[in-house]
Design a protein around this motif. Structure first.
Motif, short mmCIF file in Angstrom:
data_model
loop_
_atom_site.label_atom_id
_atom_site.label_comp_id
_atom_site.label_asym_id
_atom_site.label_seq_id
_atom_site.Cartn_x
_atom_site.Cartn_y
_atom_site.Cartn_z
N ARG A 92 0.84 -1.21 0.00
CA ARG A 92 0.00 0.00 0.00
C ARG A 92 0.87 1.25 0.00
NH1 ARG A 92 -3.24 -2.22 4.29
NH2 ARG A 92 -2.13 -0.76 5.66
N ARG A 93 1.89 1.25 0.83
CA ARG A 93 2.73 2.43 0.97
C ARG A 93 3.42 2.79 -0.35
NH1 ARG A 93 6.54 0.99 5.18
NH2 ARG A 93 4.83 1.39 6.65
N ARG A 94 3.75 1.77 -1.13
CA ARG A 94 4.53 2.00 -2.34
C ARG A 94 3.70 2.07 -3.62
NH1 ARG A 94 9.78 -1.91 -0.98
NH2 ARG A 94 10.43 -0.72 0.87
N HIS A 95 2.49 1.56 -3.59
CA HIS A 95 1.73 1.46 -4.84
C HIS A 95 0.33 2.08 -4.80
CE1 HIS A 95 4.76 -1.18 -6.59
NE2 HIS A 95 4.77 -1.83 -5.43
N ILE A 96 -0.13 2.50 -3.63
CA ILE A 96 -1.48 3.03 -3.50
C ILE A 96 -1.43 4.39 -2.83
CG2 ILE A 96 -3.74 2.72 -2.40
CD1 ILE A 96 -3.25 -0.32 -2.63
N GLY A 97 -2.09 5.37 -3.45
CA GLY A 97 -2.24 6.68 -2.84
C GLY A 97 -3.67 6.83 -2.34
N PHE A 98 -3.83 7.39 -1.12
CA PHE A 98 -5.17 7.55 -0.56
C PHE A 98 -5.31 8.97 -0.03
CE2 PHE A 98 -8.95 6.94 1.88
CZ PHE A 98 -9.59 5.84 1.32
N VAL A 99 -6.38 9.64 -0.48
CA VAL A 99 -6.65 11.02 -0.07
C VAL A 99 -7.92 11.04 0.78
CG1 VAL A 99 -7.10 13.37 -0.84
CG2 VAL A 99 -5.61 11.88 -2.20
N PHE A 100 -7.79 11.52 2.01
CA PHE A 100 -8.91 11.56 2.94
C PHE A 100 -9.64 12.89 2.86
CE2 PHE A 100 -5.78 8.63 4.62
CZ PHE A 100 -6.55 7.53 5.01
N GLU A 130 12.01 15.43 -5.73
CA GLU A 130 10.83 14.57 -5.70
C GLU A 130 9.64 15.32 -5.09
OE1 GLU A 130 11.54 10.10 -4.83
OE2 GLU A 130 13.07 11.16 -3.67
N VAL A 131 9.89 15.98 -3.98
CA VAL A 131 8.84 16.74 -3.30
C VAL A 131 8.37 17.89 -4.18
CG1 VAL A 131 8.27 18.13 -1.28
CG2 VAL A 131 9.72 16.10 -1.03
N ALA A 132 9.33 18.56 -4.83
CA ALA A 132 9.00 19.69 -5.70
C ALA A 132 8.12 19.24 -6.87
CB ALA A 132 10.27 20.35 -6.23
N VAL A 133 8.42 18.09 -7.44
CA VAL A 133 7.62 17.57 -8.55
C VAL A 133 6.20 17.28 -8.08
CG1 VAL A 133 7.27 15.54 -10.01
CG2 VAL A 133 9.50 16.65 -9.94
N ALA A 134 6.05 16.64 -6.91
CA ALA A 134 4.72 16.31 -6.40
C ALA A 134 3.89 17.58 -6.15
CB ALA A 134 4.83 15.49 -5.12
N LEU A 135 4.52 18.60 -5.57
CA LEU A 135 3.80 19.86 -5.32
C LEU A 135 3.48 20.58 -6.63
CD1 LEU A 135 5.69 21.19 -2.17
CD2 LEU A 135 3.25 20.59 -2.31
N ASP A 136 4.38 20.49 -7.59
CA ASP A 136 4.14 21.11 -8.89
C ASP A 136 2.97 20.45 -9.61
OD1 ASP A 136 4.88 22.98 -11.00
OD2 ASP A 136 5.53 21.22 -12.12
N LEU A 137 2.80 19.16 -9.42
CA LEU A 137 1.69 18.44 -10.05
C LEU A 137 0.34 18.99 -9.62
CD1 LEU A 137 2.94 14.75 -9.87
CD2 LEU A 137 2.41 16.02 -11.95
N ILE A 166 3.49 11.12 -4.00
CA ILE A 166 4.95 11.16 -3.88
C ILE A 166 5.59 9.79 -4.12
CG2 ILE A 166 4.94 10.76 -1.39
CD1 ILE A 166 7.34 13.11 -3.28
N SER A 167 4.85 8.72 -3.83
CA SER A 167 5.41 7.38 -4.01
C SER A 167 5.13 6.82 -5.40
CB SER A 167 4.86 6.43 -2.94
OG SER A 167 3.45 6.35 -3.02
N ASN A 168 4.63 7.69 -6.30
CA ASN A 168 4.31 7.24 -7.66
C ASN A 168 3.34 6.06 -7.63
OD1 ASN A 168 4.42 7.06 -10.50
ND2 ASN A 168 6.06 5.55 -10.39
N HIS A 200 -1.25 13.02 -17.11
CA HIS A 200 -0.25 12.13 -16.55
C HIS A 200 -0.70 10.67 -16.48
CE1 HIS A 200 2.13 15.63 -15.48
NE2 HIS A 200 1.06 16.16 -14.94
N ARG A 201 -1.90 10.39 -16.96
CA ARG A 201 -2.41 9.01 -17.05
C ARG A 201 -2.48 8.32 -15.70
NH1 ARG A 201 -5.63 8.36 -20.46
NH2 ARG A 201 -5.28 6.12 -20.57
N GLN A 202 -2.74 9.10 -14.64
CA GLN A 202 -2.93 8.53 -13.32
C GLN A 202 -4.31 7.87 -13.24
OE1 GLN A 202 -0.74 8.60 -10.45
NE2 GLN A 202 -2.26 7.09 -9.85
N THR A 203 -4.39 6.72 -12.60
CA THR A 203 -5.68 6.08 -12.34
C THR A 203 -6.26 6.68 -11.07
OG1 THR A 203 -4.85 4.03 -13.30
CG2 THR A 203 -6.86 3.88 -11.99
N VAL A 204 -7.49 7.21 -11.14
CA VAL A 204 -8.12 7.87 -10.00
C VAL A 204 -9.48 7.23 -9.74
CG1 VAL A 204 -9.06 10.02 -9.07
CG2 VAL A 204 -6.94 10.06 -10.41
N VAL A 205 -9.74 6.88 -8.49
CA VAL A 205 -11.04 6.35 -8.07
C VAL A 205 -11.50 7.16 -6.87
CG1 VAL A 205 -12.31 4.33 -7.24
CG2 VAL A 205 -10.39 4.03 -8.81
#
Length: 250
Positions: A92-100, A130-137, A166-168, A200-205
């Motif tokens: 989960r930490r490396r492959h899944i992003g979760f926004v509360f 890495e952090v700068a890229v995530a914030l820029d996104l 951040i963990s792609n 960026h072709r991110q999968t979002v649910v």
């Protein structure tokens, strides 16, 4: 700054004959009833339904936050239901992003430090780039040094999205991402989610009660009594989505 998100077939999520029950004896509640559904890479899916329909349970099972009683949940070729607790946590930490919905930012950390936190928890030393890229996104490069208290609600939610990215991750899950925001902030967050998918072709649910949020998605799944009962696609207008929800609540 040039920003990139690596994409692979890992972004494909599949639930196969998933069931989940809560309670014991005569007080068992079926939250999911033999649900099979897929979330293709680079798509934006909204999950809707009345209270108690199973939509949050569906997302939690898909994100590896809850284990189904039956069936399988795959991200790419990894079946999360077959992983032990330590393996699942690491996956989960490396492959899944979760926004509360409630952001869950650490008040004493800056935006940049909050974004870097998942990598630090994984034993890594994040690079500033890495952090700068995530914030820029999410359009917050100029807010890196600000504390959460110095940010608007919409900006805090976008920091939470950057932290999840951040963990792609293979897939980004969002639980009512605009539920605590005003109209202007909600629109900005939606634009950022849509941009992640389109550019960026991110999968979002996402799980949502808001037809406006659902109207931004490529597909809307409707749940009732633990089953998928309907589906809209191709950017369905909010008015039609609201009308479908009203039919259930009438």
């Amino acid at each position: 700054m040039t920003t990139t998100i690596r994409t692979t077939t890992r972004g494909h999520v599949a639930l196969r004959a998933v069931s989940r029950e809560y309670g014991l004896g005569d007080h068992v509640v079926t939250a999911l009833d033999d649900v099979s559904v897929e979330f293709p890479p680079g798509t934006f899916t909204a999950i809707m339904g009345p209270s108690g329909s199973g939509k949050s349970t569906l997302m939690h099972c898909a994100a590896g936050l809850d284990r189904p009683d039956a069936g399988s949940v795959l991200i790419g070729d990894i079946d999360m239901t077959q992983l032990g607790e330590k393996e699942l946590t690491k996956f989960r930490r490396r492959h899944i992003g979760f926004v509360f919905q409630a952001f869950n930012l650490v008040p004493s950390l800056t935006a940049a430090q909050n974004v870097a936190l998942p990598l630090r928890l994984d034993g890594k030393r994040p690079e500033k780039s890495e952090v700068a890229v995530a914030l820029d996104l999410v359009g917050l490069s100029d807010r890196a040094a600000h504390l959460p208290s110095e940010l608007s609600g919409g900006q805090q939610q976008r920091v939470a999205i950057a932290r999840a990215l951040i963990s792609n991750p293979s897939v980004l899950f969002a639980d009512e991402p605009t539920g605590a925001l005003d109209i202007t902030s909600s629109r900005t967050v939606l634009q950022q989610l849509r941009r992640l998918v389109d550019k960026h072709r991110q999968t979002v649910v996402t799980v949502t009660h808001d037809p406006v949020v659902a109207a931004c998605a490529d597909r809307v799944l409707f749940l009732a009594d633990g089953r998928v009962v309907d589906e809209f696609s191709s950017r369905t207008p909010a008015q039609r989505i609201a009308a479908r929800m009203t039919e259930w609540e009438a």
